[in-house]
Design a protein around this motif. Structure first.
Motif, mmCIF file in Angstrom:
data_model
loop_
_atom_site.group_PDB
_atom_site.id
_atom_site.type_symbol
_atom_site.label_atom_id
_atom_site.label_comp_id
_atom_site.label_asym_id
_atom_site.label_seq_id
_atom_site.Cartn_x
_atom_site.Cartn_y
_atom_site.Cartn_z
ATOM 1 N N CYS A 156 42.488 50.305 38.664
ATOM 2 C CA CYS A 156 41.633 51.370 38.125
ATOM 3 C C CYS A 156 40.169 50.970 37.918
ATOM 4 O O CYS A 156 39.279 51.818 37.991
ATOM 5 N N ALA A 157 39.927 49.686 37.596
ATOM 6 C CA ALA A 157 38.601 49.274 37.135
ATOM 7 C C ALA A 157 37.504 49.428 38.182
ATOM 8 O O ALA A 157 36.325 49.465 37.834
ATOM 9 N N ALA A 158 37.870 49.526 39.444
ATOM 10 C CA ALA A 158 36.845 49.714 40.474
ATOM 11 C C ALA A 158 36.179 51.075 40.356
ATOM 12 O O ALA A 158 35.021 51.243 40.783
ATOM 13 N N CYS A 159 36.873 52.044 39.779
ATOM 14 C CA CYS A 159 36.350 53.412 39.727
ATOM 15 C C CYS A 159 36.207 53.969 38.316
ATOM 16 O O CYS A 159 35.561 55.013 38.137
ATOM 17 N N HIS A 160 36.801 53.327 37.317
ATOM 18 C CA HIS A 160 36.829 53.887 35.963
ATOM 19 C C HIS A 160 36.500 52.831 34.920
ATOM 20 O O HIS A 160 36.701 51.633 35.131
ATOM 21 N N THR A 161 36.040 53.297 33.756
ATOM 22 C CA THR A 161 35.922 52.464 32.566
ATOM 23 C C THR A 161 36.692 53.146 31.442
ATOM 24 O O THR A 161 37.111 54.294 31.563
ATOM 25 N N ILE A 162 36.831 52.442 30.338
ATOM 26 C CA ILE A 162 37.374 53.036 29.120
ATOM 27 C C ILE A 162 36.306 52.880 28.046
ATOM 28 O O ILE A 162 36.156 51.826 27.435
#
Length: 328
Positions: A224-230
């Motif tokens: 997920c981290a390639a396209c999203h953050t939290i």
């Protein structure tokens, strides 16, 4: 890597890698992987410019090449997002010391104009070209690069997410996963070509106890981290802070498991996200129920931590969740 009915020997590949690691930049004597091996077929880049595969793409260059297609619902979006991160990490070396190439295996739909639009969605920088051509030319190139295999027909993407990195001038080649950790990929490429690090490496004497790694963290970092953050804002896709709390968990779970199916079914939220985020497709990552649950639990826990940190940093204020779509 195959040529005609024969296969590049494991011994030859091992020799190439061994020489490259011991003597970066060394030329392998009598390397078979040059003009007599690679085809000089005609391809076309995203600007409609003709590119001969050997003369213009490979000859005398260090390259990183993978296969994609823009309508892919599997790993292609993740491949492109990962490689965009690698490009940023390598900085101005891309386009000078190494050239990136992504070759579409769907030339009927992936016209130069389509490829150019795809590049814009992923914020692709200079030094990276996207190529198309005839079916025959692309199949031959993929075969010679070792990017095709007997399992491709049984693969839902039609190819494996592999990255071939090499230096045509020296005959050094290695294969990696195009969806690996971008820092690892960037470091592997730099080491392979013998580039000196821009910053000194960490001192092993300064190592601390590593943080505990759970399944959700692993899945988020690798998928997920390639396209999203939290809690750090949008990237290619939306910030995921509080998403499980702002949606029905069953909807979020179904979307993680089969985003392509929900988009094809016309789910209004899935369609809205697709349109809002520049038509970048959420890939179907083949997550099972246990992985989906672990990922959602991780996002919930991290969202709670983000909220807590925000309150500590600015008492009386809370984070804005404007970037997170409302509950379905």
């Amino acid at each position: 890597m195959r040529t005609g009915g024969s296969t590049m020997s494991n011994w030859g590949v091992s020799l190439s890698v061994a020489v490259s690691l011991l003597f970066p930049g060394a030329v392998l004597a009598d390397s078979p992987w040059g003009a007599g091996y690679f085809p000089n077929v005609k391809l076309v880049n995203q600007d409609g410019v003709e590119r001969r595969f050997y003369d213009d793409v490979l000859k005398g260059k260090a390259v990183a090449v993978n296969l994609i297609y823009t309508h892919c619902t599997g790993t292609c979006p993740l491949e492109t997002a990962r490689m965009a991160q690698v490009q940023k990490l390598l900085g101005d070396r891309v386009g000078k010391d190494i050239f990136f190439y992504s070759i579409s295996i769907d030339p009927q739909r992936d016209t130069p104009q389509t490829l150019k639009a795809y590049m814009a969605r992923y914020h692709i920088g200079p030094g990276w070209e996207f190529l198309t051509g005839s079916d025959e030319a692309i199949k031959l190139v993929a075969k010679k690069l070792g990017l095709s295999s007997l399992t491709d027909r049984g693969n839902r993407d039609g190819h494996l997410p592999n990255l071939m990195v090499g230096n045509e001038a020296t005959g050094q080649w290695m294969q990696n996963s195009a969806v690996d950790n971008p820092r690892f990929l960037a470091a592997t490429i730099a080491n392979f070509f013998g580039w000196k690090a821009a910053q000194p490496a960490h001192n092993y004497a300064d190592l601390r106890t590593p943080p505990a790694v759970n399944k959700g963290l692993y899945l988020f970092n690798t998928r997920c981290a390639a396209c999203h953050t939290i809690g750090r804002g949008d990237r290619l896709g939306p910030d995921l802070v509080d998403v499980p709390a702002r949606r029905e968990r069953s909807w979020a779970a179904r979307f993680l498991a089969a985003p392509d199916r929900m988009l094809a079914e016309g789910d209004p939220v899935a369609v809205g996200l697709f349109e809002k985020y520049r038509n970048v497709r959420m890939p179907n990552l083949n997550l099972d129920d246990e992985e989906v649950s672990a990922l959602l639990d991780y996002i919930v826990a991290q969202s709670r931590q983000v909220r807590s940190d925000s309150v500590k940093a600015a008492p009386g204020r809370t984070m804005s969740a404007a970037t997170v779509p409302a509950r379905r």
